[in-house]
Write a protein that holds these residues in place. Sequence first.
Motif, mmCIF file in Angstrom:
data_model
loop_
_atom_site.group_PDB
_atom_site.id
_atom_site.type_symbol
_atom_site.label_atom_id
_atom_site.label_comp_id
_atom_site.label_asym_id
_atom_site.label_seq_id
_atom_site.Cartn_x
_atom_site.Cartn_y
_atom_site.Cartn_z
ATOM 1 N N PRO A 129 0.643 -1.235 0.032
ATOM 2 C CA PRO A 129 0.210 0.098 -0.157
ATOM 3 C C PRO A 129 0.996 1.514 -0.107
ATOM 4 N N ASP A 147 -11.201 1.172 -4.977
ATOM 5 C CA ASP A 147 -9.927 0.610 -4.829
ATOM 6 C C ASP A 147 -10.470 -0.724 -4.966
ATOM 7 N N CYS A 150 -10.014 -4.255 -1.991
ATOM 8 C CA CYS A 150 -9.716 -3.220 -0.356
ATOM 9 C C CYS A 150 -9.319 -4.013 0.190
ATOM 10 N N PHE A 155 -4.632 0.127 1.730
ATOM 11 C CA PHE A 155 -4.519 1.331 0.716
ATOM 12 C C PHE A 155 -5.358 2.344 0.687
ATOM 13 N N GLU A 158 -3.478 5.315 2.711
ATOM 14 C CA GLU A 158 -2.875 5.769 2.599
ATOM 15 C C GLU A 158 -3.451 6.604 1.052
ATOM 16 N N ALA A 218 -4.213 -3.169 -5.398
ATOM 17 C CA ALA A 218 -3.339 -3.603 -4.405
ATOM 18 C C ALA A 218 -2.998 -4.966 -4.039
#
Length: 311
Positions: A129, A147, A150, A155, A158, A218
Amino acid sequence: MSANQFSSGDVIADRRADYARMLAESGDHAAAAELFEQALEIAPDWTAGWLLAGEAHQKAGAREAAIAAFEQVMKRDRQGLFGASLKLAALDATPAPDAPPSAYVEGLFDDYADRFEISLVEKLNYSVPAKLFALVQSHGPFDLTVDLGCGTGLFGVEIASDTARLEGFDLSANMLAKAGEKGIYHHLGQADLSRTDADTSLFSEDRPRHRADLVSAADVLMYLGNLDVPFALADELLKPRGLFAFSVEDAGSSTDGFVLQQSLRYAHTQSYIETLLARHVFDLVALSRTDIRMDAGKPVHGILFLARKRA
């Protein structure tokens, strides 16, 4: 979902399985496999027991016995909850599937949600992330970030201060609940990124196509082999010239596309990703090779990508 959560329905079989688990924990996998087999003689339709027996045989180095046990799981587990197709592929008994069974992935992360962040961040030095955010930060701020996969929202934490609106989607309801506790997402929804009908979850009258400035994925694409569907979804989500930021585990030059690893995660090659980007009308903006976490005491090598949708 762990096989340890399931009873055979027979007290004697369960007792032998309990002894087998104790032997497995002490490292005597051959003896554990023998006891699991004894339990299965009593309860031959115990699907989770066949899985436990297969795993014990595999750890004991008895490949053929492990394959036979996982084949029994396949016969009984039509939804793929226990991921036997992956385990057989990892033993080179069958070709690797393009994606794992959705029921397996959903159960895996539903079970993992409560300890996910402690396991990844504190024990395995998980860093995707923060590193992915560093790749996109100079291109922000963003009006809307979607996202994908998720998870618990690592992430999201961030990117939250650099996006006006943040939406998160995941297959696991328990992971979404953990993400919701962070209070940073404006919308959370369940979506299966391996299915072409995932757009029914991602899009609605209030959430139209081509709405996002940034789509992130991510540490989620390693749970899929063929990535055509998630790349097509990213294309549908993004505005023209929107950004797609994602990570994969690095397959190096061992294959032309993707490979199922012993971890039961997929690794992808840079050339495969670049082919997909071109197919789905993305231009590569940035690429970063890096260690993304530890696994069994060794670093896992990954590639972070930032791509832009063509106008």
